[in-house]
Design an enzyme around this catalytic site. Structure first.
Site, PDB file in Angstrom:
ATOM      1  N   ALA A  10       0.834  -1.207   0.000  1.00  0.00           N
ATOM      2  CA  ALA A  10       0.000   0.000   0.000  1.00  0.00           C
ATOM      3  C   ALA A  10       0.867   1.256   0.000  1.00  0.00           C
ATOM      4  O   ALA A  10       0.499   2.276   0.565  1.00  0.00           O
ATOM      5  CB  ALA A  10      -0.915  -0.003   1.217  1.00  0.00           C
ATOM      6  N   ARG A  16      -3.134   7.961 -10.847  1.00  0.00           N
ATOM      7  CA  ARG A  16      -4.319   8.161 -11.694  1.00  0.00           C
ATOM      8  C   ARG A  16      -5.572   8.549 -10.902  1.00  0.00           C
ATOM      9  O   ARG A  16      -6.572   8.951 -11.483  1.00  0.00           O
ATOM     10  CB  ARG A  16      -4.595   6.887 -12.519  1.00  0.00           C
ATOM     11  CG  ARG A  16      -3.732   6.816 -13.760  1.00  0.00           C
ATOM     12  CD  ARG A  16      -3.835   5.465 -14.425  1.00  0.00           C
ATOM     13  NE  ARG A  16      -3.086   4.433 -13.703  1.00  0.00           N
ATOM     14  CZ  ARG A  16      -3.151   3.136 -13.961  1.00  0.00           C
ATOM     15  NH1 ARG A  16      -3.953   2.699 -14.913  1.00  0.00           N
ATOM     16  NH2 ARG A  16      -2.428   2.277 -13.277  1.00  0.00           N
ATOM     17  N   LYS A  23      -4.347   6.374  -2.362  1.00  0.00           N
ATOM     18  CA  LYS A  23      -5.346   5.589  -3.101  1.00  0.00           C
ATOM     19  C   LYS A  23      -6.068   4.590  -2.201  1.00  0.00           C
ATOM     20  O   LYS A  23      -7.299   4.460  -2.258  1.00  0.00           O
ATOM     21  CB  LYS A  23      -4.680   4.856  -4.263  1.00  0.00           C
ATOM     22  CG  LYS A  23      -5.620   3.940  -5.013  1.00  0.00           C
ATOM     23  CD  LYS A  23      -5.054   3.456  -6.318  1.00  0.00           C
ATOM     24  CE  LYS A  23      -4.113   2.300  -6.148  1.00  0.00           C
ATOM     25  NZ  LYS A  23      -3.704   1.748  -7.452  1.00  0.00           N
ATOM     26  N   THR A  81       7.367  -3.284  -6.839  1.00  0.00           N
ATOM     27  CA  THR A  81       6.673  -4.233  -5.958  1.00  0.00           C
ATOM     28  C   THR A  81       7.628  -5.191  -5.239  1.00  0.00           C
ATOM     29  O   THR A  81       7.371  -5.583  -4.096  1.00  0.00           O
ATOM     30  CB  THR A  81       5.596  -5.017  -6.739  1.00  0.00           C
ATOM     31  OG1 THR A  81       6.154  -5.451  -7.979  1.00  0.00           O
ATOM     32  CG2 THR A  81       4.379  -4.167  -7.027  1.00  0.00           C
ATOM     33  N   GLY A 142       0.101  -7.644 -15.883  1.00  0.00           N
ATOM     34  CA  GLY A 142       1.169  -8.568 -16.232  1.00  0.00           C
ATOM     35  C   GLY A 142       0.551  -9.837 -16.815  1.00  0.00           C
ATOM     36  O   GLY A 142      -0.524 -10.262 -16.389  1.00  0.00           O
ATOM     37  N   ASN A 229      -7.529   1.725 -10.001  1.00  0.00           N
ATOM     38  CA  ASN A 229      -6.500   2.697 -10.357  1.00  0.00           C
ATOM     39  C   ASN A 229      -7.063   4.085 -10.630  1.00  0.00           C
ATOM     40  O   ASN A 229      -6.318   5.046 -10.667  1.00  0.00           O
ATOM     41  CB  ASN A 229      -5.738   2.217 -11.603  1.00  0.00           C
ATOM     42  CG  ASN A 229      -4.987   0.931 -11.321  1.00  0.00           C
ATOM     43  OD1 ASN A 229      -4.185   0.856 -10.390  1.00  0.00           O
ATOM     44  ND2 ASN A 229      -5.276  -0.106 -12.079  1.00  0.00           N
ATOM     45  N   ASN A 379     -46.479  15.801  25.303  1.00  0.00           N
ATOM     46  CA  ASN A 379     -46.792  16.469  24.046  1.00  0.00           C
ATOM     47  C   ASN A 379     -45.972  17.753  23.964  1.00  0.00           C
ATOM     48  O   ASN A 379     -46.108  18.623  24.818  1.00  0.00           O
ATOM     49  CB  ASN A 379     -48.288  16.792  23.995  1.00  0.00           C
ATOM     50  CG  ASN A 379     -48.720  17.110  22.577  1.00  0.00           C
ATOM     51  OD1 ASN A 379     -48.005  17.803  21.859  1.00  0.00           O
ATOM     52  ND2 ASN A 379     -49.876  16.620  22.182  1.00  0.00           N
ATOM     53  N   SER A 407     -47.157  25.555  22.385  1.00  0.00           N
ATOM     54  CA  SER A 407     -46.363  25.917  21.207  1.00  0.00           C
ATOM     55  C   SER A 407     -45.474  27.121  21.476  1.00  0.00           C
ATOM     56  O   SER A 407     -45.773  27.960  22.316  1.00  0.00           O
ATOM     57  CB  SER A 407     -47.297  26.251  20.049  1.00  0.00           C
ATOM     58  OG  SER A 407     -47.994  25.091  19.685  1.00  0.00           O
ATOM     59  N   ALA A 425     -48.473  28.424  25.961  1.00  0.00           N
ATOM     60  CA  ALA A 425     -47.829  28.714  24.677  1.00  0.00           C
ATOM     61  C   ALA A 425     -47.070  30.035  24.758  1.00  0.00           C
ATOM     62  O   ALA A 425     -47.478  30.956  25.464  1.00  0.00           O
ATOM     63  CB  ALA A 425     -48.871  28.768  23.575  1.00  0.00           C
TER      64      ALA A 425
HETATM   65  C1  UD1 Z   1       1.161  -5.168 -10.636  1.00  0.00           C
HETATM   66  C2  UD1 Z   1       1.913  -6.377 -11.210  1.00  0.00           C
HETATM   67  C3  UD1 Z   1       1.153  -6.885 -12.427  1.00  0.00           C
HETATM   68  C4  UD1 Z   1      -0.261  -7.244 -12.047  1.00  0.00           C
HETATM   69  C5  UD1 Z   1      -0.953  -6.054 -11.366  1.00  0.00           C
HETATM   70  C6  UD1 Z   1      -2.278  -6.489 -10.815  1.00  0.00           C
HETATM   71  C7  UD1 Z   1       4.270  -5.959 -10.774  1.00  0.00           C
HETATM   72  C8  UD1 Z   1       5.551  -5.512 -11.348  1.00  0.00           C
HETATM   73  N1  UD1 Z   1       3.239  -5.955 -11.610  1.00  0.00           N
HETATM   74  O1  UD1 Z   1       1.193  -4.158 -11.632  1.00  0.00           O
HETATM   75  O2  UD1 Z   1       1.810  -8.023 -12.956  1.00  0.00           O
HETATM   76  O3  UD1 Z   1      -0.982  -7.647 -13.198  1.00  0.00           O
HETATM   77  O4  UD1 Z   1      -0.165  -5.562 -10.288  1.00  0.00           O
HETATM   78  O5  UD1 Z   1      -3.008  -5.391 -10.349  1.00  0.00           O
HETATM   79  O6  UD1 Z   1       4.226  -6.335  -9.629  1.00  0.00           O
HETATM   80  N2  UD1 Z   1       3.334  -0.718  -4.612  1.00  0.00           N
HETATM   81  C9  UD1 Z   1       4.118  -0.440  -3.523  1.00  0.00           C
HETATM   82  N3  UD1 Z   1       5.382   0.016  -3.754  1.00  0.00           N
HETATM   83  C10 UD1 Z   1       5.889   0.193  -4.994  1.00  0.00           C
HETATM   84  C11 UD1 Z   1       5.054  -0.109  -6.098  1.00  0.00           C
HETATM   85  C12 UD1 Z   1       3.782  -0.571  -5.866  1.00  0.00           C
HETATM   86  O7  UD1 Z   1       3.718  -0.592  -2.388  1.00  0.00           O
HETATM   87  O8  UD1 Z   1       7.042   0.578  -5.100  1.00  0.00           O
HETATM   88  C13 UD1 Z   1       1.967  -1.207  -4.348  1.00  0.00           C
HETATM   89  C14 UD1 Z   1       0.890  -0.300  -4.890  1.00  0.00           C
HETATM   90  O9  UD1 Z   1       0.507   0.656  -3.901  1.00  0.00           O
HETATM   91  C15 UD1 Z   1      -0.218  -1.272  -5.210  1.00  0.00           C
HETATM   92  C16 UD1 Z   1       0.510  -2.548  -5.563  1.00  0.00           C
HETATM   93  O10 UD1 Z   1       1.815  -2.422  -5.037  1.00  0.00           O
HETATM   94  O11 UD1 Z   1      -1.033  -1.517  -4.066  1.00  0.00           O
HETATM   95  C17 UD1 Z   1       0.581  -2.791  -7.073  1.00  0.00           C
HETATM   96  O12 UD1 Z   1       1.313  -1.724  -7.643  1.00  0.00           O
HETATM   97  P1  UD1 Z   1       0.923  -1.108  -9.033  1.00  0.00           P
HETATM   98  O13 UD1 Z   1       1.852  -0.017  -9.365  1.00  0.00           O
HETATM   99  O14 UD1 Z   1      -0.530  -0.831  -9.083  1.00  0.00           O
HETATM  100  O15 UD1 Z   1       1.284  -2.343  -9.971  1.00  0.00           O
HETATM  101  P2  UD1 Z   1       0.721  -2.618 -11.405  1.00  0.00           P
HETATM  102  O16 UD1 Z   1       1.457  -1.797 -12.363  1.00  0.00           O
HETATM  103  O17 UD1 Z   1      -0.741  -2.542 -11.390  1.00  0.00           O
HETATM  104 CA    CA Z   2      -2.462  -1.834  -9.947  1.00  0.00          CA
END
Ligand code: UD1
Ligand code: CA
Length: 466
Positions: A10, A16, A23, A81, A142, A229, A379, A407, A425
């Site tokens: 998170a 976006r 978010k 991620t 992905g 998103n 009342n 009233s 009243a």
């Molecule tokens: C990611 C997956 C993708 C998958 C999709 C599903 C990767 C590289 N790609 O892409 O394969 O289909 O989710 O929704 O993992 N986040 C962090 N730190 C970061 C980046 C992201 O905590 O540095 C969190 C975001 O807040 C989010 C989640 O990871 O909750 C997914 O990140 P997001 O950037 O939405 O990944 P996608 O591009 O959607």
């Molecule tokens: Ca996403």
């Protein structure tokens, strides 16, 4: 489940959404996205839950202050991620078993799917299990690249070849991992890709190279794994959540005159044969009994409503308790800590705050009762006001059983009107009215005999002088 650990990503900004708010704190059906995910995580009873925070980390932490067992790990800066998951390493030091990885922006995921994920993963003795889905429009996700039927790797949209982009099986971003090889393997993830980020998805190919077992679990309903998103997606997912709730209620015997314009939060409970008219919003922990009628454009939040209660159009009820057989509205406002006992009646343009209204009592028109205790069978006449605030402190008004308030009375608190007493009243009541007495406090009326005739004569004299 013992030895099950949940990590929720998170930390991302959610560009976006075009928002000051992180978010994962945007709401679907009254509940933050992250809260939906946490509740789903609860269903598998994990030993630990760690939330990876980064963008606006403090705001996210504050939002979860009611969940003292949640651990936080800070990801700063946000490099992808894989990098996000790495931040959970110290929170999970010394732990073993299964790590379930979730995204904070996937609110429709069900507990059933999570349980299936853990079962599949453990049943296969896998190092990683990826939740996938087959969708008509895979863009943005992905893609799952298979060879000989088995998952070989995951390729992100931006790094995919035109042929790979045709693949309709997508990565949900939800996984189970065996903790043993995980954090060491994450160090092998590089950032040579279109976004220059450390992709968690690269771990699949790494595991396959190392001959570690990777499984997939395909969900039948791709809606379930939808990530949010944009605000459009937020609205679409909200509609799905509402529709599910509405269908549950109708199946349980509640009439929704127009489900499309009825907004009921997931935790709300409603009894049989209650009828909900269009434009009604029921929020939070609200409970409504059986055989009630809630007319159009009523909003009820965190309140308890008994059986056979009728709530007429355009009422706002927040943090109140209403007993059986009460009638309210139209245009009434019940504020927190209001309690309305059996069979009482609240009419139009009436506001109650921190007030108990006894059974069978009536406040039918244009009144404000704040910090008041009203007995049974009272009342309260039109236009009655409790003057509960002296500019510094709030004071209580007590109206005992069977009293009659005329009233346009102001009850200047602290003040008590005794049992069975009457108030004339138009009175400004500053002193207690003893039981059985009449309290009257207003200027006496005087009638001036022949005043009109005298007045018109004097006007004629004035005119003749001009
Ligand atoms: C990611 C997956 C993708 C998958 C999709 C599903 C990767 C590289 N790609 O892409 O394969 O289909 O989710 O929704 O993992 N986040 C962090 N730190 C970061 C980046 C992201 O905590 O540095 C969190 C975001 O807040 C989010 C989640 O990871 O909750 C997914 O990140 P997001 O950037 O939405 O990944 P996608 O591009 O959607
Ligand atoms: Ca996403």
């Amino acid at each position: 489940m013992s030895d099950t650990h949940v990590v929720i990503l998170a930390a991302g900004q959610g560009t976006r959404m075009k928002s000051e708010l992180p978010k994962v704190l945007h709401r679907v059906a009254g509940r933050a996205l992250l809260e939906h995910v946490l509740r789903t995580a609860d269903t598998i009873e994990p030993s630990t839950v760690t939330v990876i925070v980064g963008h606006r980390a403090e705001t996210v932490r504050d939002h979860l202050s009611n969940r003292p067992t949640v651990k936080f790990a800070l990801q700063e800066p946000q490099l992808g991620t894989a990098h996000a998951l790495q931040q959970a390493e110290s929170a999970l030091a010394g732990q073993s078993g299964t790590l379930v990885l979730l995204s904070g922006d996937v609110p429709l995921l069900t507990g059933t799917t999570l349980k299936q994920l853990v079962d599949t993963h453990r049943g296969a003795n896998a190092a990683a299990t990826v939740v996938t889905a087959t969708v008509e429009r895979p863009y943005g996700y992905g893609r799952i690249v298979r060879s000989d039927g088995r998952i070989a790797r995951i390729v992100e949209e931006r790094d995919a070849t035109p042929t790979e982009r045709q693949i309709k099986e997508i990565n949900s971003g939800i996984y189970a991992f065996d903790l043993a090889p995980l954090f060491e393997a994450l160090r092998g993830v590089a950032s040579q890709n279109a976004q220059g980020e450390f992709y968690l998805t690269d771990l699949i190919a790494i595991y396959r190279r190392r001959k570690l077992r990777v499984e997939t679990l395909m969900v039948a309903n791709a809606e379930e794994i939808r990530g949010i998103n944009s605000r459009t997606e937020l609205a679409e997912v909200s509609r799905v959540v509402r529709q599910t709730k509405n269908e549950e209620l109708m199946a349980a015997g509640v009439t929704l005159v127009d489900p499309a314009t009825t907004y009921i939060d997931p935790d709300v409970e409603i009894g049989r044969d209650t009828v909900i008219h269009p434009g009604v919003t029921l929020e939070g922990s609200t409970r409504i009994g059986a055989a009630c009628e809630i007319r159009g454009h009523v909003r009820i939040s965190d309140s308890q409503i008994g059986d056979r209660v009728s709530i007429n159009n355009f009422c706002l009820i927040v943090g109140a308790r209403v007993a059986d057989g009460v009638a309210i509205g139209p245009f009434a406002h019940l504020r927190p800590e209001t309690e309305v006992l059996e069979g009482a009646r609240i009419g139009n343009f009436v506001e109650l705050k921190k007030t108990t209204l006894g059974s069978g009592s009536k406040v039918n028109h244009l009144s404000y009762l704040g910090d008041a205790t009203v007995g049974t069978g009272v009342n309260v006449g039109a236009g009655t006001i409790t003057c509960n605030y002296d500019g510094v402190n709030k004071h209580r008004t007590v109206i005992e059983d069977g009293a009659f308030i005329g009233s346009d009375t102001q009850l200047i608190a602290p003040v008590t009107v005794g049992k069975g007493a009457y108030v004339g009243a138009g009175s400004s009541i500053t002193e207690d009215v003893p039981p059985g007495s009449l309290g009257i406090a207003r200027g006496r009326q005087t009638n001036v005999d022949g005043w009109v005739e005298k007045k018109s004569k004097s006007r004629e004299v004035e005119k003749s002088k001009k």
